[in-house]
Design a protein around this motif. Structure first.
Motif, PDB file in Angstrom:
ATOM      1  N   UNK A  94      -2.819   7.685   9.760  1.00 43.24           N
ATOM      2  CA  UNK A  94      -3.734   7.612  10.900  1.00 43.24           C
ATOM      3  C   UNK A  94      -4.231   6.180  11.112  1.00 43.24           C
ATOM      4  N   UNK A  95      -4.514   5.473  10.031  1.00 35.91           N
ATOM      5  CA  UNK A  95      -4.953   4.076  10.138  1.00 35.91           C
ATOM      6  C   UNK A  95      -3.801   3.213  10.662  1.00 35.91           C
ATOM      7  N   UNK A  96      -2.598   3.458  10.182  1.00 40.21           N
ATOM      8  CA  UNK A  96      -1.440   2.700  10.662  1.00 40.21           C
ATOM      9  C   UNK A  96      -1.221   2.937  12.149  1.00 40.21           C
ATOM     10  N   UNK A  97      -1.313   4.183  12.566  1.00 39.04           N
ATOM     11  CA  UNK A  97      -1.092   4.519  13.970  1.00 39.04           C
ATOM     12  C   UNK A  97      -2.188   3.929  14.857  1.00 39.04           C
ATOM     13  N   UNK A  98      -3.424   4.060  14.453  1.00 36.93           N
ATOM     14  CA  UNK A  98      -4.552   3.557  15.241  1.00 36.93           C
ATOM     15  C   UNK A  98      -4.448   2.046  15.458  1.00 36.93           C
ATOM     16  N   UNK A  99      -3.982   1.310  14.444  1.00 40.21           N
ATOM     17  CA  UNK A  99      -3.914  -0.141  14.518  1.00 40.21           C
ATOM     18  C   UNK A  99      -2.528  -0.671  14.905  1.00 40.21           C
ATOM     19  N   UNK A 100      -1.602   0.245  15.181  1.00 40.97           N
ATOM     20  CA  UNK A 100      -0.236  -0.110  15.578  1.00 40.97           C
ATOM     21  C   UNK A 100       0.427  -1.063  14.581  1.00 40.97           C
ATOM     22  N   UNK A 101       0.378  -0.679  13.313  1.00 42.69           N
ATOM     23  CA  UNK A 101       1.001  -1.472  12.256  1.00 42.69           C
ATOM     24  C   UNK A 101       1.938  -0.589  11.451  1.00 42.69           C
ATOM     25  N   UNK A 102       2.817  -1.226  10.702  1.00 44.28           N
ATOM     26  CA  UNK A 102       3.707  -0.545   9.764  1.00 44.28           C
ATOM     27  C   UNK A 102       3.618  -1.291   8.436  1.00 44.28           C
ATOM     28  N   UNK A 103       4.079  -0.655   7.374  1.00 45.70           N
ATOM     29  CA  UNK A 103       4.045  -1.278   6.060  1.00 45.70           C
ATOM     30  C   UNK A 103       5.419  -1.795   5.676  1.00 45.70           C
ATOM     31  N   UNK A 104       5.430  -2.930   4.998  1.00 49.93           N
ATOM     32  CA  UNK A 104       6.656  -3.529   4.483  1.00 49.93           C
ATOM     33  C   UNK A 104       6.628  -3.394   2.960  1.00 49.93           C
ATOM     34  N   UNK A 105       7.415  -2.453   2.431  1.00 53.56           N
ATOM     35  CA  UNK A 105       7.414  -2.154   1.003  1.00 53.56           C
ATOM     36  C   UNK A 105       8.418  -2.980   0.220  1.00 53.56           C
ATOM     37  N   UNK A 106       9.092  -3.922   0.823  1.00 47.18           N
ATOM     38  CA  UNK A 106      10.110  -4.726   0.131  1.00 47.18           C
ATOM     39  C   UNK A 106       9.478  -5.440  -1.067  1.00 47.18           C
ATOM     40  N   UNK A 107       9.989  -5.168  -2.251  1.00 51.58           N
ATOM     41  CA  UNK A 107       9.497  -5.798  -3.470  1.00 51.58           C
ATOM     42  C   UNK A 107       8.176  -5.252  -3.975  1.00 51.58           C
ATOM     43  N   UNK A 108       7.674  -4.171  -3.395  1.00 51.97           N
ATOM     44  CA  UNK A 108       6.367  -3.633  -3.786  1.00 51.97           C
ATOM     45  C   UNK A 108       6.483  -2.299  -4.519  1.00 51.97           C
ATOM     46  N   UNK A 109       7.677  -1.931  -4.992  1.00 49.98           N
ATOM     47  CA  UNK A 109       7.858  -0.669  -5.702  1.00 49.98           C
ATOM     48  C   UNK A 109       8.921  -0.844  -6.778  1.00 49.98           C
ATOM     49  N   UNK A 110       8.979   0.135  -7.684  1.00 51.73           N
ATOM     50  CA  UNK A 110      10.023   0.146  -8.713  1.00 51.73           C
ATOM     51  C   UNK A 110      10.456   1.589  -8.966  1.00 51.73           C
ATOM     52  N   UNK A 111      11.633   1.737  -9.539  1.00 53.65           N
ATOM     53  CA  UNK A 111      12.172   3.049  -9.886  1.00 53.65           C
ATOM     54  C   UNK A 111      12.068   3.231 -11.389  1.00 53.65           C
ATOM     55  N   UNK A 112      11.341   4.262 -11.824  1.00 59.68           N
ATOM     56  CA  UNK A 112      11.253   4.611 -13.239  1.00 59.68           C
ATOM     57  C   UNK A 112      12.192   5.773 -13.496  1.00 59.68           C
ATOM     58  N   UNK A 113      13.218   5.532 -14.315  1.00 59.16           N
ATOM     59  CA  UNK A 113      14.213   6.570 -14.587  1.00 59.16           C
ATOM     60  C   UNK A 113      13.959   7.312 -15.892  1.00 59.16           C
ATOM     61  N   UNK A 114      12.964   6.902 -16.632  1.00 58.29           N
ATOM     62  CA  UNK A 114      12.666   7.603 -17.879  1.00 58.29           C
ATOM     63  C   UNK A 114      13.409   7.055 -19.075  1.00 58.29           C
ATOM     64  N   UNK A 115      14.288   6.095 -18.866  1.00 60.12           N
ATOM     65  CA  UNK A 115      14.909   5.412 -19.979  1.00 60.12           C
ATOM     66  C   UNK A 115      16.328   5.771 -20.358  1.00 60.12           C
TER      67      UNK A 115
END
Length: 182
Positions: A94-115
């Motif tokens: 709702x905040x993204x829509x109200x402000x007409x923005x999107x998020x750029x997740x490039x480099x902001x996450x990781x995959x945990x596979x459990x090892x």
């Protein structure tokens, strides 16, 4: 045996929006809020900074709201510049829509596979859980988690050796499962 993978955020994502000063398209959250009260009405904004020039933009999330209808805990978090609240508001559609923005997740996450290494197994059953609504291509996740090139994962998908109840060719931001047969 069902393996569990998790896609987790490592930091706050960038905000995609055009800067009016330098025409940059990326902003980072400052972690600060601006709260303005007009007698019995309150407005609140999350401040974001342009990555190019440092210009400040306000992302609105409370507009002309009666003060009595705002929970006291929320006001305390706003006045304390709570980093958890910053993350919650950035992820709020709702905040993204109200402000007409999107998020750029490039480099902001990781995959945990459990090892455990899955390369030697003939059949792999995996459940992927998203800790936040992070849009990622499933083919990329599977390639990274299994240690395979993306082209190989796409070949296995077209041959029917990679199956899932969801379409793996697009982008997902919700939990899914898949089975990989070699």
């Amino acid at each position: 045996m069902l393996e569990n993978w998790a896609v987790v955020p490592t930091c706050l994502p960038l905000v995609r929006r055009r800067c009016h000063v330098c025409a940059s398209r990326r902003f980072r959250a400052s972690g600060k809020f601006r709260v303005n009260a007009h007698h019995k009405i309150v407005d609140a904004w999350l401040l974001v900074l342009c990555t190019g020039c440092g210009d400040t933009v306000k992302l609105s999330f409370l507009e002309r709201v009666p003060v009595r209808s705002v929970r006291p805990e929320l006001l305390d978090r706003l006045h304390g510049n709570d980093p958890g609240l910053t993350a919650e508001l950035l992820r709020d559609p709702a905040v993204q829509h109200r402000n007409r923005v999107a998020l750029d997740w490039e480099g902001a996450w990781r995959l945990d596979t459990g090892g455990p290494d899955l390369r030697d197994r003939e059949v792999i059953d995996v459940a992927v859980h998203f800790a936040a609504r992070i849009p990622v291509r499933p083919v990329r996740l599977i390639a990274e988690g299994c240690g395979l090139p993306r082209a190989e994962v796409e070949r296995l998908y077209t041959e029917g050796k990679l199956v899932s109840a969801v379409r793996l060719s697009g982008t997902l931001s919700g939990d899914f499962t898949f089975t990989l047969k070699r």
